[in-house]
Design an enzyme around this catalytic site. Structure first.
Site, PDB file in Angstrom:
ATOM      1  N   HIS A  79      62.903  13.230  44.634  1.00  0.00           N
ATOM      2  CA  HIS A  79      63.644  13.600  43.429  1.00  0.00           C
ATOM      3  C   HIS A  79      65.099  13.195  43.574  1.00  0.00           C
ATOM      4  O   HIS A  79      65.560  12.802  44.645  1.00  0.00           O
ATOM      5  CB  HIS A  79      63.510  15.100  43.124  1.00  0.00           C
ATOM      6  CG  HIS A  79      64.193  16.014  44.081  1.00  0.00           C
ATOM      7  ND1 HIS A  79      64.527  17.300  43.773  1.00  0.00           N
ATOM      8  CD2 HIS A  79      64.605  15.841  45.359  1.00  0.00           C
ATOM      9  CE1 HIS A  79      65.115  17.883  44.803  1.00  0.00           C
ATOM     10  NE2 HIS A  79      65.166  17.013  45.777  1.00  0.00           N
TER      11      HIS A  79
ATOM     12  N   CYS B 207      72.073  14.705  47.521  1.00  0.00           N
ATOM     13  CA  CYS B 207      70.899  14.917  46.658  1.00  0.00           C
ATOM     14  C   CYS B 207      71.002  14.149  45.348  1.00  0.00           C
ATOM     15  O   CYS B 207      70.046  14.115  44.577  1.00  0.00           O
ATOM     16  CB  CYS B 207      70.714  16.405  46.383  1.00  0.00           C
ATOM     17  SG  CYS B 207      70.325  17.338  47.871  1.00  0.00           S
TER      18      CYS B 207
ATOM     19  N   HIS C 241      65.544  10.874  47.066  1.00  0.00           N
ATOM     20  CA  HIS C 241      65.286  11.342  48.421  1.00  0.00           C
ATOM     21  C   HIS C 241      64.077  12.263  48.353  1.00  0.00           C
ATOM     22  O   HIS C 241      63.685  12.696  47.277  1.00  0.00           O
ATOM     23  CB  HIS C 241      66.509  12.071  49.014  1.00  0.00           C
ATOM     24  CG  HIS C 241      66.796  13.383  48.358  1.00  0.00           C
ATOM     25  ND1 HIS C 241      67.413  13.482  47.120  1.00  0.00           N
ATOM     26  CD2 HIS C 241      66.534  14.646  48.755  1.00  0.00           C
ATOM     27  CE1 HIS C 241      67.518  14.763  46.796  1.00  0.00           C
ATOM     28  NE2 HIS C 241      66.998  15.480  47.764  1.00  0.00           N
TER      29      HIS C 241
ATOM     30  N   HIS D 233      61.268  15.421  50.002  1.00  0.00           N
ATOM     31  CA  HIS D 233      61.081  16.673  50.723  1.00  0.00           C
ATOM     32  C   HIS D 233      59.599  16.877  51.011  1.00  0.00           C
ATOM     33  O   HIS D 233      58.741  16.426  50.256  1.00  0.00           O
ATOM     34  CB  HIS D 233      61.570  17.871  49.902  1.00  0.00           C
ATOM     35  CG  HIS D 233      63.039  17.901  49.703  1.00  0.00           C
ATOM     36  ND1 HIS D 233      63.915  18.326  50.676  1.00  0.00           N
ATOM     37  CD2 HIS D 233      63.801  17.556  48.639  1.00  0.00           C
ATOM     38  CE1 HIS D 233      65.153  18.247  50.206  1.00  0.00           C
ATOM     39  NE2 HIS D 233      65.108  17.777  48.983  1.00  0.00           N
TER      40      HIS D 233
ATOM     41  N   ASP E  85      52.268  15.927  44.078  1.00  0.00           N
ATOM     42  CA  ASP E  85      52.176  15.408  45.442  1.00  0.00           C
ATOM     43  C   ASP E  85      52.320  13.891  45.466  1.00  0.00           C
ATOM     44  O   ASP E  85      51.656  13.174  44.710  1.00  0.00           O
ATOM     45  CB  ASP E  85      50.855  15.824  46.086  1.00  0.00           C
ATOM     46  CG  ASP E  85      50.809  15.517  47.569  1.00  0.00           C
ATOM     47  OD1 ASP E  85      51.863  15.587  48.233  1.00  0.00           O
ATOM     48  OD2 ASP E  85      49.708  15.218  48.076  1.00  0.00           O
ATOM     49  N   HIS E  86      53.195  13.422  46.350  1.00  0.00           N
ATOM     50  CA  HIS E  86      53.491  11.992  46.515  1.00  0.00           C
ATOM     51  C   HIS E  86      53.962  11.356  45.213  1.00  0.00           C
ATOM     52  O   HIS E  86      53.590  10.221  44.885  1.00  0.00           O
ATOM     53  CB  HIS E  86      52.295  11.253  47.120  1.00  0.00           C
ATOM     54  CG  HIS E  86      52.148  11.526  48.573  1.00  0.00           C
ATOM     55  ND1 HIS E  86      51.518  12.665  49.042  1.00  0.00           N
ATOM     56  CD2 HIS E  86      52.576  10.858  49.668  1.00  0.00           C
ATOM     57  CE1 HIS E  86      51.545  12.652  50.365  1.00  0.00           C
ATOM     58  NE2 HIS E  86      52.183  11.584  50.770  1.00  0.00           N
TER      59      HIS E  86
ATOM     60  N   GLU F 288      61.911  24.212  50.295  1.00  0.00           N
ATOM     61  CA  GLU F 288      62.345  22.813  50.205  1.00  0.00           C
ATOM     62  C   GLU F 288      62.578  22.261  51.611  1.00  0.00           C
ATOM     63  O   GLU F 288      62.344  21.093  51.882  1.00  0.00           O
ATOM     64  CB  GLU F 288      63.617  22.717  49.372  1.00  0.00           C
ATOM     65  CG  GLU F 288      63.998  21.302  49.030  1.00  0.00           C
ATOM     66  CD  GLU F 288      65.144  21.246  48.054  1.00  0.00           C
ATOM     67  OE1 GLU F 288      64.924  20.725  46.939  1.00  0.00           O
ATOM     68  OE2 GLU F 288      66.243  21.704  48.395  1.00  0.00           O
TER      69      GLU F 288
END
Length: 136
Positions: free
Chosen positions: A16, A35, A41, A43, A81-82, A126
């Site tokens: 994100h 960020c 980037h 998480h 996810d991903h 996070e």
């Protein structure tokens, strides 16, 4: 009857960028720092979904963990996810994907699928040291 909580833990990876389109690049960088990286980037999120309510006297369940697991997979993991949350999801098209907003969104996606008599709480890590809880 007393309430009891059942917690399902899951994990997803997502990228994100924290960015407010109404602000200048300078203000975004000042507020969000690393960020706000234009190239995004990522998480490794850990998710705890807590369902609270009475045990059903016939099953002994608050909610069947298989049903809860399937709901989380369908409504959350398959969507996030991903993925790049900013680019790949409709949920964050116009919503800054902060940990707080992700947790609220997860709650809002799951809440309609869980019986109204049951409470729902979301905890989203996070990082191992930073997490949010909703509702609180």
């Amino acid at each position: 009857m007393n309430k009891i909580a059942i917690v399902r833990c899951e994990h997803f990876n997502a990228a994100h960028r924290l960015h407010n389109k109404n602000w200048s690049d300078e203000k975004n960088k000042a507020i969000f720092g690393k960020c706000n990286n234009p190239n995004y980037h990522g998480h490794n999120y850990d998710l705890e979904v807590k369902v609270i309510g009475p045990c059903d006297p016939e099953t002994g369940y608050v909610i069947d963990t298989k049903i809860l697991s399937d709901l989380i997979k369908e409504k959350i993991l398959d969507k996030f996810d991903h993925k790049n949350l900013n680019l790949d999801t409709i949920e964050f098209k116009d919503l800054n994907p902060t940990a707080e907003n992700i947790a609220i969104t997860i709650y809002n996606l799951l809440r309609p699928a869980i019986e109204a008599k049951l409470e729902l709480k979301i905890k989203l890590y996070e990082t191992p040291r930073n997490y949010v809880e909703y509702p609180h």
